[in-house]
Scaffold this active site. Structure first.
Site, short mmCIF file in Angstrom:
data_model
loop_
_atom_site.label_atom_id
_atom_site.label_comp_id
_atom_site.label_asym_id
_atom_site.label_seq_id
_atom_site.Cartn_x
_atom_site.Cartn_y
_atom_site.Cartn_z
N GLU A 45 -21.03 34.82 24.76
CA GLU A 45 -21.14 33.84 25.84
C GLU A 45 -19.89 32.96 25.87
OE1 GLU A 45 -24.66 31.02 27.56
OE2 GLU A 45 -24.15 30.73 25.46
N LYS A 128 -24.99 32.04 34.71
CA LYS A 128 -26.23 31.70 34.02
C LYS A 128 -27.13 30.92 34.96
CE LYS A 128 -27.70 29.89 29.50
NZ LYS A 128 -27.19 29.31 28.23
N CYS A 162 -27.44 34.08 26.55
CA CYS A 162 -28.11 33.20 25.62
C CYS A 162 -29.61 33.09 25.92
CB CYS A 162 -27.41 31.84 25.64
SG CYS A 162 -27.76 30.73 24.27
#
Length: 340
Positions: A45, A128, A162
């Site tokens: 990430e 995200k 994540c």
């Protein structure tokens, strides 16, 4: 689609807040992975320019010392730096899933993942959907257009960042798209060790494993490390060094029925994990479970999903030359937030 696909998951420390050095590092890792026979390389990430660890170590005002430098070293989705990564993918004939901080024309930052094919074509840049906890002080949110699975010669390829990998509805939407290879990108499991179990390696490697078994998909879980360079940059007291320990690299590769397909590195070691994905395992896993298929109950449960992009500004009214001057600022803003 090949019956066996060789993949690589990166475990390395970023070149903190230095985009040029970070791109050179990523290009080198792509070359190394290709030399190892990989057809797909997955990065942690926001590997470029590194995870903003200051958000967990001090007050928001103390963190302002990093903000301008972090923004300056974040990539745009259409700039020279991502083009260099794409050129490396083409040169070495590999697919790449790259985590990076995306900077837009308005100045906002997003936690992005670029999926690049083996010809250097950028298939997508996703964001995200919901930054986690303190991350919201740095990054904006994605939208439904960021939930994507791509048809490729390797198979159906998707990615999440994540803690997105533990969001039940997000996962279910990904499963419904028939994912076969999934990249679960993580930043490092070194912060608050022994103080916050939910942020630790035991929980989050389990999240990647559960994703593989629930979705009957191969999961590459690249994970960055925290080294001396990170502590030198982010930790100006011994107390902060205790909050952000060195190590935290827990890269894993899992099979769709729960097997571990690569021997892990130690958490402080930098390197690349390789695995050969045998697609016969997908049929075996699907035979037992398929929560978006034969094991579902759509008569009892259903999920509503909006895949459309959203924009802060939408132009209405006349178009053409007469409207161009009056709406130039709006058009400029939209052009910086286009979604491939």
């Amino acid at each position: 689609m090949s019956s066996v696909v060789r993949v690589a998951a990166v475990q390395a420390e970023p070149k903190w807040l230095d985009l040029d050095a970070g791109v050179a590092h990523a290009v080198d890792l792509i070359a190394q992975a290709a030399a190892g026979g990989a057809e797909l390389v997955a990065f942690p990430e926001v590997f470029l320019p590194g995870y903003p660890w200051w958000i967990w170590l001090d007050s928001p005002i103390a963190g302002m010392q990093y903000v301008a430098r972090y923004a300056e070293n974040s990539m745009t989705r259409d700039g020279e730096h991502l083009a260099r990564i794409a050129a490396a993918a083409a040169e070495h004939h590999v697919f790449v899933v790259l985590g990076f901080a995306e900077r837009t024309i308005t100045g906002s930052l997003y936690m992005a993942q670029a999926t690049i094919d083996d010809t250097g074509r950028i298939l997508s840049v996703r964001r995200k959907l919901k930054p986690t906890h303190a991350e919201r002080t740095v990054y904006g949110e994605g939208d439904g257009s960021d939930i994507q699975v791509h048809e490729t010669r390797l198979g159906r390829l998707g990615a999440l960042n994540c803690a997105e990998n533990m969001q039940p509805l997000t996962k279910y939407t990904m499963y419904s798209k028939g994912e076969q290879i999934h990249v679960a990108s993580w930043p490092s499991f070194s912060v608050y060790r022994g103080k916050a179990t939910a942020l630790g390696p035991e929980v989050n490697t389990a999240v990647s494993l559960v994703y593989a078994v629930e979705g009957q998909t191969f999961v590459l879980a690249p994970c960055a490390t925290v080294g001396q360079a990170a502590q030198d940059l982010f930790c100006d007291t011994d107390a902060k060094k205790e909050l952000l320990l060195q190590g935290g690299g827990f890269t894993r590769i899992y099979g769709p029925e729960g097997s571990e397909l690569a021997k892990p590195l130690s958490e402080t070691e930098e390197g690349i994990l390789y695995a050969d994905l045998d697609f016969a395992l997908l049929a075996i896993a699907k035979n037992a479970y398929d929560p978006a298929g034969h094991y579902s109950r759509p008569d009892v449960f259903s999920l509503t999903f909006n895949p459309n992009p959203t924009h802060a500004v939408q132009q209405v009214g006349p178009t053409g030359d007469a409207a161009t001057a009056a709406t130039g600022a709006v058009e400029q803003e939209d052009s910086g937030d286009e979604r491939p």
